[in-house]
Design an enzyme around this catalytic site. Structure first.
Site, PDB file in Angstrom:
ATOM      1  N   ARG A   1      22.789 -19.557  76.572  1.00 51.78           N
ATOM      2  CA  ARG A   1      21.744 -18.520  76.526  1.00 51.78           C
ATOM      3  C   ARG A   1      22.050 -17.517  75.405  1.00 51.78           C
ATOM      4  O   ARG A   1      21.159 -17.137  74.643  1.00 51.78           O
ATOM      5  CB  ARG A   1      21.683 -17.830  77.892  1.00 51.78           C
TER       6      ARG A   1
ATOM      7  N   HIS B   1      25.967 -19.609  80.448  1.00 49.50           N
ATOM      8  CA  HIS B   1      25.445 -18.394  79.821  1.00 49.50           C
ATOM      9  C   HIS B   1      25.738 -18.378  78.323  1.00 49.50           C
ATOM     10  O   HIS B   1      25.043 -17.698  77.558  1.00 49.50           O
ATOM     11  CB  HIS B   1      26.043 -17.162  80.502  1.00 49.50           C
TER      12      HIS B   1
ATOM     13  N   HIS C   1      14.478  -9.868  79.454  1.00 47.63           N
ATOM     14  CA  HIS C   1      15.183  -8.590  79.563  1.00 47.63           C
ATOM     15  C   HIS C   1      14.180  -7.468  79.828  1.00 47.63           C
ATOM     16  O   HIS C   1      13.141  -7.395  79.159  1.00 47.63           O
ATOM     17  CB  HIS C   1      15.929  -8.267  78.269  1.00 47.63           C
TER      18      HIS C   1
ATOM     19  N   TYR D   1      22.453  -8.628  70.516  1.00 49.79           N
ATOM     20  CA  TYR D   1      22.511  -9.809  69.653  1.00 49.79           C
ATOM     21  C   TYR D   1      22.408  -9.468  68.175  1.00 49.79           C
ATOM     22  O   TYR D   1      22.719 -10.288  67.328  1.00 49.79           O
ATOM     23  CB  TYR D   1      21.417 -10.811  70.053  1.00 49.79           C
TER      24      TYR D   1
ATOM     25  N   LYS E   1      14.890 -12.849  87.187  1.00 52.65           N
ATOM     26  CA  LYS E   1      15.362 -11.785  88.081  1.00 52.65           C
ATOM     27  C   LYS E   1      14.187 -10.986  88.623  1.00 52.65           C
ATOM     28  O   LYS E   1      13.216 -10.734  87.921  1.00 52.65           O
ATOM     29  CB  LYS E   1      16.328 -10.858  87.329  1.00 52.65           C
TER      30      LYS E   1
END
Length: 299
Positions: free
Chosen positions: A248, A245, A271, A280, A173
């Site tokens: 991931r 996803h 991130h 997580y 991103k």
């Protein structure tokens, strides 16, 4: 300044200065179009610079009445705030009406994950006798082995593979590049696809550096990856609804459960904030309980 001009300028800013992907820019644009539709429905047909904080709050109330969930409302507010910051930067407005706009409280939804056994079953269900089999296996090995987003997978380049040092480079991103370690199974699957299968396929001009191509030599779509995973899940009788996803999320969860440093996981996932990665740590309560029992001095 009308809405069309303001939104066009904002999209250019997101593309050129923020370096966002086409999908992210379209998402921002869709959310701003909702604000434009609301403005157009008002009696006085407000332009972007005419909106006050009270007007924006009325818009969010309107969105809420349409039945949009808090997470969607939060995303829309984020887009509005970015839009008005852009207008401030360009001196279209003197004050930012969105500055005090509150984001609705949302319950953080824990992502679905797969067990290692389920992942092995899914990858094992790939029919390697079919022309696309070796490619699909390589894709899933890289998806799970490196924790990639689906767009990072479909845009992966041959020039960014470094199997000799066991790393790959991806563009995430905001056009941010990052290096990710890649394991033996993924390297092996990639080599089979690239050296034994891909070399015999036609390749469309301009796509020569892409790792994963369809049978016509063109880049794969994100939709194809979704459908492939859905079909494989059905093949093994997996009842859980999964997507690229999910691999991931599983990558990150299994690393954290294995004791990986959270900062390292953050770096590998790309991130910006550690708080995004921290989700997580909430996925396996039993793992956390056993960790405390094993390592806390009072236990």
């Amino acid at each position: 300044m009308n809405w069309a001009t303001a939104i066009k300028g904002f999209k250019g800013y997101l593309r050129l200065e923020r370096g966002l992907s086409v999908n992210s820019i379209e998402a921002y644009s869709d959310d701003l179009n909702k604000l434009y539709q609301y403005a157009d429905s008002l009696i006085d047909k407000k332009s972007p610079k005419d909106f006050s904080l009270q007007d924006l709050r009325a818009f969010i109330a309107w969105v809420n009445e349409l039945g949009m969930i808090p997470s969607t409302q939060s995303r829309i507010i984020s887009g509005i705030k970015a839009f008005y910051k852009f207008l401030m930067m360009e001196d279209y407005i003197a004050a930012d009406p969105s500055e005090l706009l509150e984001t609705p409280r949302i319950q953080r939804k824990l992502p679905d994950t797969l067990s290692v056994e389920d992942i092995n079953k899914i990858i094992g269900a790939i029919d390697l006798s079919k022309p696309e089999g070796p490619r699909n296996k390589a894709m899933l090995e890289v998806l799970y082995g490196c924790g990639l987003r689906v767009s990072e997978l479909t845009e992966l380049r041959l020039s960014n593979l470094f199997p000799e040092i066991e790393f790959i480079k991806v563009t995430g991103k905001g056009s941010k590049e990052r290096l990710i370690p890649i394991g033996g199974e993924a390297i092996k699957a990639l080599k089979i696809w690239i050296e034994l299968v891909r070399v015999h396929n036609p390749i469309k001009k301009g796509e020569e550096d892409l790792v994963f191509l369809n049978r016509r030599g063109s880049r794969l779509s994100r939709v194809y990856v979704f459908m492939m995973i859905k079909d494989l899940a059905a093949t093994i009788g997996l009842q859980k609804k999964i997507s690229p996803h999910t691999f991931r999320h599983s990558f990150a969860t299994h690393l954290v459960e294995g004791g990986a440093d959270l900062r390292a996981v953050q770096e590998m996932l790309g991130h910006e904030s550690i708080t995004t990665t921290e989700i997580y740590t909430h996925l396996d309560r039993e793992f956390l309980r056993s960790t405390i029992i094993s390592y806390h001095p009072r236990n």
